[in-house]
Design a protein around this motif. Structure first.
Motif, PDB file in Angstrom:
ATOM      1  N   PRO A 100       0.795  -1.231   0.000  1.00 52.19           N
ATOM      2  CA  PRO A 100       0.000   0.000   0.000  1.00 52.19           C
ATOM      3  C   PRO A 100       0.828   1.281   0.000  1.00 52.19           C
ATOM      4  CG  PRO A 100      -0.996  -1.617   1.449  1.00 52.19           C
ATOM      5  CD  PRO A 100       0.299  -2.215   0.997  1.00 52.19           C
ATOM      6  N   ALA A 101       1.870   1.338   0.841  1.00 51.02           N
ATOM      7  CA  ALA A 101       2.681   2.553   0.885  1.00 51.02           C
ATOM      8  C   ALA A 101       3.411   2.763  -0.432  1.00 51.02           C
ATOM      9  CB  ALA A 101       3.685   2.467   2.038  1.00 51.02           C
ATOM     10  N   ALA A 102       3.876   1.685  -1.042  1.00 53.50           N
ATOM     11  CA  ALA A 102       4.585   1.797  -2.320  1.00 53.50           C
ATOM     12  C   ALA A 102       3.633   2.212  -3.437  1.00 53.50           C
ATOM     13  CB  ALA A 102       5.265   0.478  -2.649  1.00 53.50           C
ATOM     14  N   VAL A 103       2.399   1.712  -3.392  1.00 55.71           N
ATOM     15  CA  VAL A 103       1.404   2.110  -4.395  1.00 55.71           C
ATOM     16  C   VAL A 103       1.130   3.601  -4.310  1.00 55.71           C
ATOM     17  CG1 VAL A 103      -1.041   1.893  -5.013  1.00 55.71           C
ATOM     18  CG2 VAL A 103       0.341  -0.165  -4.615  1.00 55.71           C
ATOM     19  N   ASP A 104       1.035   4.131  -3.095  1.00 51.43           N
ATOM     20  CA  ASP A 104       0.836   5.577  -2.930  1.00 51.43           C
ATOM     21  C   ASP A 104       2.018   6.360  -3.489  1.00 51.43           C
ATOM     22  OD1 ASP A 104      -1.617   5.167  -1.724  1.00 51.43           O
ATOM     23  OD2 ASP A 104      -0.851   5.342   0.326  1.00 51.43           O
ATOM     24  N   ARG A 105       3.232   5.859  -3.269  1.00 54.03           N
ATOM     25  CA  ARG A 105       4.419   6.520  -3.817  1.00 54.03           C
ATOM     26  C   ARG A 105       4.404   6.480  -5.343  1.00 54.03           C
ATOM     27  NH1 ARG A 105       9.075   3.308  -0.991  1.00 54.03           N
ATOM     28  NH2 ARG A 105      10.420   4.552  -2.362  1.00 54.03           N
ATOM     29  N   LEU A 106       3.979   5.360  -5.901  1.00 54.78           N
ATOM     30  CA  LEU A 106       3.912   5.249  -7.350  1.00 54.78           C
ATOM     31  C   LEU A 106       2.897   6.236  -7.922  1.00 54.78           C
ATOM     32  CD1 LEU A 106       4.646   3.938 -10.020  1.00 54.78           C
ATOM     33  CD2 LEU A 106       3.066   2.068  -9.477  1.00 54.78           C
TER      34      LEU A 106
END
Length: 381
Positions: free
Chosen positions: A103-109
């Motif tokens: 989830p955190a990486a998806v937000d960064r993407l």
């Protein structure tokens, strides 16, 4: 802590200054690098194929810029962290080749998609596509996506043509995702040493890729981009003519793993070794053995052992002797070399070796001409 740049800045431009570098140190021959970049660019252009080289090899804004200046349409990154660093350095046309799912990486993407020109990312699961679409909506952004196809190693990618079609339908129904094509990277075939054996393996896998492409096309999702390949298979993939772009990365450096392979039919060596680790002898008390200052913390261990490039007999056997040390073993080597003598090594596997260093020490001949940061080192998260 004193950095390599602080230690070595005063050596830039001084004739023969490579000999004065503190070791172990990552050294890059800029002439060989540029010739490798130009050779691959010319080869793919001659086949009417695009080049999007993999930056996980070098993790360098400076090298990525050189590749793009030579004609590359962008670069690949393995993870979101690498993409963030390269995008911040002005690199465009980035494709993230591993699924971004946390989830955190998806937000960064999603945040990166709003800022980075030409960004693309792979997806291999309908749930992740939905998660990404929601994050993009919140960020007010859109993203071009590539369907990752498993080539048979069960690492990432959809596992069947049916799954690829289902994912394409999910992407088409997602307001913030734009379907662009497919990715197919045969990693386990890259280092098959025999050209003939490697070609046979790739021909078989390419037939499967064509089945997936046909299923997507029949469903109305003909891929505009077919991306993949690598240094080990680039000649074969160009001949087969299915890929629209290649992701080869290690060609810029070359390492022992690829030197052990017959890269081109007939044994031609199309690329030069541009990367080395420079070390020094620290102990020479035995006639058949010397100890150098490069061990597990200086060289990757997943691709065999380093080989001598210069400064010692090329036939010397390399053996790790701990975190900081390795042995070079050859008849009489302990009488030929003395403590302080320099030795240059061709690395076993370039990608993880580069990740051990903060800087490239760029040389022309034996002169240090620049120091480039390994910009995305440690940024793989």
């Amino acid at each position: 802590m004193t950095t390599d740049r602080e230690l070595h800045d005063h050596l830039i431009g001084r004739q023969g200054s490579r000999a004065d570098l503190n070791t172990p140190v990552l050294v890059l021959d800029v002439g060989a690098l540029d010739r490798n970049i130009a050779a691959m660019a010319a080869l793919v252009a001659g086949h009417g194929v695009a080049l999007r080289p993999h930056a996980k090899t070098h993790k360098s804004v400076d090298i990525a810029r050189r590749q793009i200046a030579a004609g590359a349409v962008g670069v690949c990154c393995a993870k979101i962290g690498e993409a963030e660093v390269l995008a911040a350095g002005g690199v465009t046309g980035i494709l993230i080749t591993s699924p971004v799912a946390a989830p955190a990486a998806v937000d960064r993407l999603a945040a990166l998609a709003a800022a980075a020109e030409g960004l693309m990312a792979v997806v291999d699961h309908v749930d992740v596509a939905g998660r990404l679409d929601a994050a993009l909506a919140a960020a007010g952004a859109r993203l071009d996506v590539i369907i990752d196809i498993d080539p048979g190693i069960a690492r990432t990618g959809v596992a069947s043509a049916e799954a690829a079609v289902a994912l394409a339908k999910t992407i088409a129904a997602s307001p913030n995702l734009d379907y662009r094509g497919v990715q197919f990277y045969c990693g386990s075939q890259q280092h098959i040493e025999s050209y003939a054996d490697r070609r046979a393996a790739i021909v078989e896998r390419t037939a499967y890729l064509q089945e997936v492409i046909a299923a997507l096309s029949d469903a109305g999702f003909t891929p505009g981009i077919v991306t993949g390949s690598g240094t080990g298979t680039h000649r074969i993939d160009l001949d087969l003519g299915v890929f629209t772009e290649l992701q080869a990365g290690s060609y810029v450096f070359m390492d022992k793993q690829y030197l052990d392979c017959e890269i081109a039919d007939g044994g031609e060596a199309p690329f030069e070794v541009s990367l080395s680790v420079d070390a020094r002898v620290v102990s020479a008390n035995h006639s058949g053995l010397v100890t150098i200052d490069s061990g597990y913390k200086s060289l990757s261990t997943d691709g065999g052992v380093a080989v001598v490039q210069r400064g010692a007999p090329e036939t010397a056997f390399f053996a790790f002797m701990g975190d900081e040390h390795a042995a070079l073993i050859a008849p009489g080597i302990g009488t030929e070399l003395q403590p302080g003598d320099p030795v240059s090594l061709t690395v076993p596997h370039c990608d993880p070796t580069v990740n051990l260093y903060d800087f490239y020490h760029v040389v022309a001949g034996d002169t240090l001409v620049d120091i480039w940061p390994v910009s995305a080192r440690g940024a793989a998260r």
